[in-house]
Structure formats: structure tokens, C-alpha cells
Design an enzyme around this catalytic site. Sequence first.
Site, PDB file in Angstrom:
ATOM      1  N   TYR A  55      -6.825  -1.253   7.436  1.00  0.00           N
ATOM      2  CA  TYR A  55      -7.077  -2.666   7.634  1.00  0.00           C
ATOM      3  C   TYR A  55      -7.967  -2.986   9.064  1.00  0.00           C
ATOM      4  O   TYR A  55      -7.320  -2.429   9.852  1.00  0.00           O
ATOM      5  CB  TYR A  55      -5.743  -3.628   7.703  1.00  0.00           C
ATOM      6  CG  TYR A  55      -5.132  -3.700   6.291  1.00  0.00           C
ATOM      7  CD1 TYR A  55      -4.408  -2.752   5.798  1.00  0.00           C
ATOM      8  CD2 TYR A  55      -5.023  -4.994   5.924  1.00  0.00           C
ATOM      9  CE1 TYR A  55      -3.495  -2.905   4.693  1.00  0.00           C
ATOM     10  CE2 TYR A  55      -4.368  -5.203   4.466  1.00  0.00           C
ATOM     11  CZ  TYR A  55      -3.731  -4.305   4.141  1.00  0.00           C
ATOM     12  OH  TYR A  55      -3.079  -4.331   2.870  1.00  0.00           O
ATOM     13  N   LYS A  95       0.286  -9.724  -1.421  1.00  0.00           N
ATOM     14  CA  LYS A  95       1.691  -9.958  -1.956  1.00  0.00           C
ATOM     15  C   LYS A  95       1.515 -10.692  -3.246  1.00  0.00           C
ATOM     16  O   LYS A  95       2.476 -11.139  -3.834  1.00  0.00           O
ATOM     17  CB  LYS A  95       2.146 -11.100  -0.983  1.00  0.00           C
ATOM     18  CG  LYS A  95       2.837 -10.672   0.084  1.00  0.00           C
ATOM     19  CD  LYS A  95       3.795  -9.481   0.257  1.00  0.00           C
ATOM     20  CE  LYS A  95       4.190  -8.810   1.244  1.00  0.00           C
ATOM     21  NZ  LYS A  95       4.560  -7.570   0.778  1.00  0.00           N
ATOM     22  N   PRO A 134      -5.212 -12.884   0.046  1.00  0.00           N
ATOM     23  CA  PRO A 134      -4.722 -11.684  -0.245  1.00  0.00           C
ATOM     24  C   PRO A 134      -4.468 -10.371   0.763  1.00  0.00           C
ATOM     25  O   PRO A 134      -3.878  -9.656   0.311  1.00  0.00           O
ATOM     26  CB  PRO A 134      -6.143 -11.123  -0.836  1.00  0.00           C
ATOM     27  CG  PRO A 134      -7.170 -12.024  -0.413  1.00  0.00           C
ATOM     28  CD  PRO A 134      -6.714 -13.373  -0.128  1.00  0.00           C
ATOM     29  N   TYR A 147       5.744  -5.792   4.510  1.00  0.00           N
ATOM     30  CA  TYR A 147       4.634  -5.172   3.797  1.00  0.00           C
ATOM     31  C   TYR A 147       5.314  -4.522   2.453  1.00  0.00           C
ATOM     32  O   TYR A 147       4.752  -4.511   1.365  1.00  0.00           O
ATOM     33  CB  TYR A 147       3.664  -4.233   4.504  1.00  0.00           C
ATOM     34  CG  TYR A 147       2.455  -3.839   3.959  1.00  0.00           C
ATOM     35  CD1 TYR A 147       1.397  -4.318   4.253  1.00  0.00           C
ATOM     36  CD2 TYR A 147       2.534  -2.817   2.926  1.00  0.00           C
ATOM     37  CE1 TYR A 147       0.099  -4.055   3.890  1.00  0.00           C
ATOM     38  CE2 TYR A 147       1.331  -2.393   2.250  1.00  0.00           C
ATOM     39  CZ  TYR A 147      -0.042  -3.048   2.701  1.00  0.00           C
ATOM     40  OH  TYR A 147      -1.131  -2.592   2.203  1.00  0.00           O
ATOM     41  N   HIS A 187       1.903   5.727  -1.092  1.00  0.00           N
ATOM     42  CA  HIS A 187       1.347   5.703   0.271  1.00  0.00           C
ATOM     43  C   HIS A 187       2.732   5.404   1.055  1.00  0.00           C
ATOM     44  O   HIS A 187       3.537   4.544   0.690  1.00  0.00           O
ATOM     45  CB  HIS A 187       0.222   4.387   0.541  1.00  0.00           C
ATOM     46  CG  HIS A 187      -1.013   4.847  -0.117  1.00  0.00           C
ATOM     47  ND1 HIS A 187      -2.052   4.413   0.035  1.00  0.00           N
ATOM     48  CD2 HIS A 187      -1.269   5.766  -0.708  1.00  0.00           C
ATOM     49  CE1 HIS A 187      -3.114   4.815  -0.515  1.00  0.00           C
ATOM     50  NE2 HIS A 187      -2.598   6.032  -1.098  1.00  0.00           N
TER      51      HIS A 187
END
Length: 397
Positions: free
Chosen positions: A204, A299, A295, A387, A74
Site C-alpha cells: 500500500y 473489506k 476498497p 485488517y 500472507h
Amino acid sequence: MTERTQVGIVGAGPAGLLLSQLLALRGIDSVVVEIRSRAYCEARQRAGLLESGSVDLLRAAGVGKRLDREGLEHGGIYLQFSGERRHIDFRDLAGGRTVTIYAQTEIVKDLIEARTAAGAALEFEVSGTEIDGIDTRRPVLRYTAADGTRHEVACDAIAGCDGFHGISRPAMPARALTVHERAYPYAWLGILAGVPPSTDELIYCRHDTGFALHSMRTPQVSRLYLQVDAGENIAAWPDDRIWAELQRRFALPGWELKEGPILEKSITPMRSFVAAPMRHGRLFLAGDAAHIVPPTGAKGLNLALADVAVLADALTALVRDGRDGPADAYSATCLDRVWRATHFSWWMTSMLHVPPSGDPMEAQLQLSQLRYLTTSRAAATTLAENYTGYLWPRWSS
Ligand code: FAD
Ligand code: DHB
């Protein structure tokens, strides 16, 4: 029965298994002990998103074949809030870096297969695990094997890779450890659903009734999460209620969330936790044994794998080459990255979850931050850099 190995490893999660594999590549012998069965370890549903550094490390460890074949790469994520869905483009913002969807269950299967094929000492269903003599140069690992025989293994070092509830961290003197901890007033209800993902990349979503995340495992299996109250009981969430809440939070004109059979569901509490230092004498902690992150931002698994890259180097120097320097630096090297990820996970969590107080000031601050992230290149770059993985340790095989 007294035996001998160079490194005793407690726990056959991703951290313990990868450490054993990396040490073997350096010609270092290890014994891995695990309280659960192989089937249980291979089925336990947990993380699914890998930073590019994790992918590179698994390839270097010789377990990248299926990951390269089946992993879903992704190049960004979507942020959804105030009825809009905006894309954050990692390829553009983080120098071409991407992330890969490949389930923790599959990483564990690949590592167990590789270790087993190499004839490694990997003992499942042990009990009575004990660690002794960590202040000496010959620490001891004791356990009772599945067949009931008690074993005592003399080691040069012991790696505590036994997760948050393991015995390794408590085996360090309490006065030697400093603990930082934060509990969050919400939890995640996670489902695995037998339906193709309704999105090409993760969503998200901050909604006034709480956070939701649309992730995936394969082109046929979706993974979705809902913010629920801390202490919520899974029995209060029949499948219809879960889908109704997911539909409400993800709703967007012209887009459809596809439903399917729920294959697994569970609730995970959320906490931040860091124990330092990550080493006492000849006992080294790695992964969840030393630190837990909420979560949001994925990570936990990546931190565990990165710890192990540093630890494999430190133990190679210590037990093979007789050099103390890298082992002495182990804790500080890891904690730098651990605290960066702890901050990032806390920040993502705080920005996207609705506190039970429903504080309207908090809501406006969250929405302002989300608008900033989706309109400022500088702000989006911060998200993308963290990220996709910041401060990855170097690994050379
Ligand atoms: P673990 O995977 O916990 O492995 C530790 C192993 O040690 C276990 O197999 C355990 O059985 C064994 N063990 C424990 N005690 C003993 C003993 N006394 N003797 C021998 N063996 C022992 N992270 C994400 O990034 N995204 C997610 O969506 C996500 N979801 C999660 C859901 C849950 C329910 C949990 C608990 C964690 C989740 N995480 C997630 C975190 C991520 O899965 C962990 O960070 C990762 O598993 C850490 O790997 P580890 O090897 O350090 O620990
Ligand atoms: C997943 C979990 C996360 O916490 C996250 O931020 C992204 C993906 C997952 O399980 O797929």
C-alpha cells in the site's frame, strides 16, 4: 407458475451463493435468481483478499478445497511512503492471524459448481425480478426465466443479495430506512496483468501524486491499482501511461516493478454507504445490497460473507425452528461489524489517498499517521486487528 421454497434469494454474487450453500447444509431449501449469465458472474473482476474468518467459513461451507490448494497466505503487508517501505507483521501483531489471496471470481466458480452439483435451483439470466408481501409471513418472489416463463415463488423469507444497484433495498419502504453515505473525490483504476507479482506481500503506497496498491491473484498474475480522479475515463489511460504511473509511485532503489501484458482494466468509483436496518418484515439484506465501503483495506467481500454467516443462522431459526430471536437480532448484529469496517476503510482511504486539493496540512497529517503506524506497536496492532478481521461471527455447521 406458482412454486414454493423456504428462502428466495435475489442475486448470485458471493453473498447469495454462499447463503444458498449454508442453508442447504441445514436442510433448508432455496431458489436463487440472477440477472446475469453464469459466464458473466464467473468472470467479473472484483475483490481478492480474504480474512481468516472468510477462509474458515468457506471451508465450513464445503468449498475450501481449491482455496486451500491455490490460495496464497500472507502474514502481513507493506506500507510505502516518503521513499521507504515498511512491513506490518500480522502474525506477530494479530495473534497469528493471516489473510489469503484468492480471487472473488474463483469463490463464485466454486460456489456455483457446488450448488449445481447438489441440483440446487439456481436461475441465471432472469428478468423482471419483483418482491412482494414482505410484511406478511409468505413473501413472494417473481421473475421471468431465461426461457421466457414467468415464475411466482411463495417463500417464508427473502434474502436481498443483489448488490448496490439491485431491487431489494428499494423494495423496503423508504421511511423505514436510514442511509449514511459519503462519496470520495477519487477513484481506483485497477488492472490485471500477466506478470508474476514483484512482491511477496501487498504494498500500500502513498505517493505525492496519489495512492497505488500492488496486489496479486496467482504466482503468475498481478493485480495493481492506481488512484485516479473521480469521473476519470479509462480511455485516457493507455497501457503505457498506467505502467509509467505505477513505476513512478512504487519506485524504490534496488527494487523493480515487473511489467507485462494488461489483461483487464477498469475504473471503480469509491463510496461509503450504510442502509439500516438490514431487515424489514420478511426481507433481509446482505452484502453490497445494504452497505458499500471504499476498497482500501479489502473489506467489501469479507463483510458480505460475514453477513451471510449471521443470516444463515437467523433464517434457520426462523424458517426451520420457528424462533424469531436471531432474525430480530440480525440487523444489529451485522451493523456493529459493518460500522467497524466502514470506519477502517474510511481511515485507510483517508490516510493513503491524495485529495485533489493537494492540501499540505493533510499531507503532513497522513505522513505522521504512517510514521506512527510503522513505529508504534500499539498503532500497528490496531491496523493488524482490523485488517485481518475484527468481530467475526461464529458459524457452526
Ligand atoms: P455482488 O457481488 O454485487 O452480487 C450481486 C448480484 O446480484 C450480482 O451478480 C448481480 O448481477 C445480481 N443482481 C442485481 N440485481 C438483480 C436483480 N434485480 N435480480 C437478480 N439478480 C440481481 N471489494 C474488495 O474487498 N476489494 C476489491 O478490490 C473490490 N473491487 C471491486 C470492484 C468493483 C467494480 C465492484 C463493483 C466491487 C468491488 N469490491 C471489492 C467489492 C466486492 O466485490 C463486493 O463487496 C462483493 O461483490 C459483494 O458481494 P455481494 O454478493 O453482496 O454483491
Ligand atoms: C485487493 C483489493 C483491495 O482493495 C485491497 O485493499 C487489497 C487487495 C485485491 O483486489 O487484491
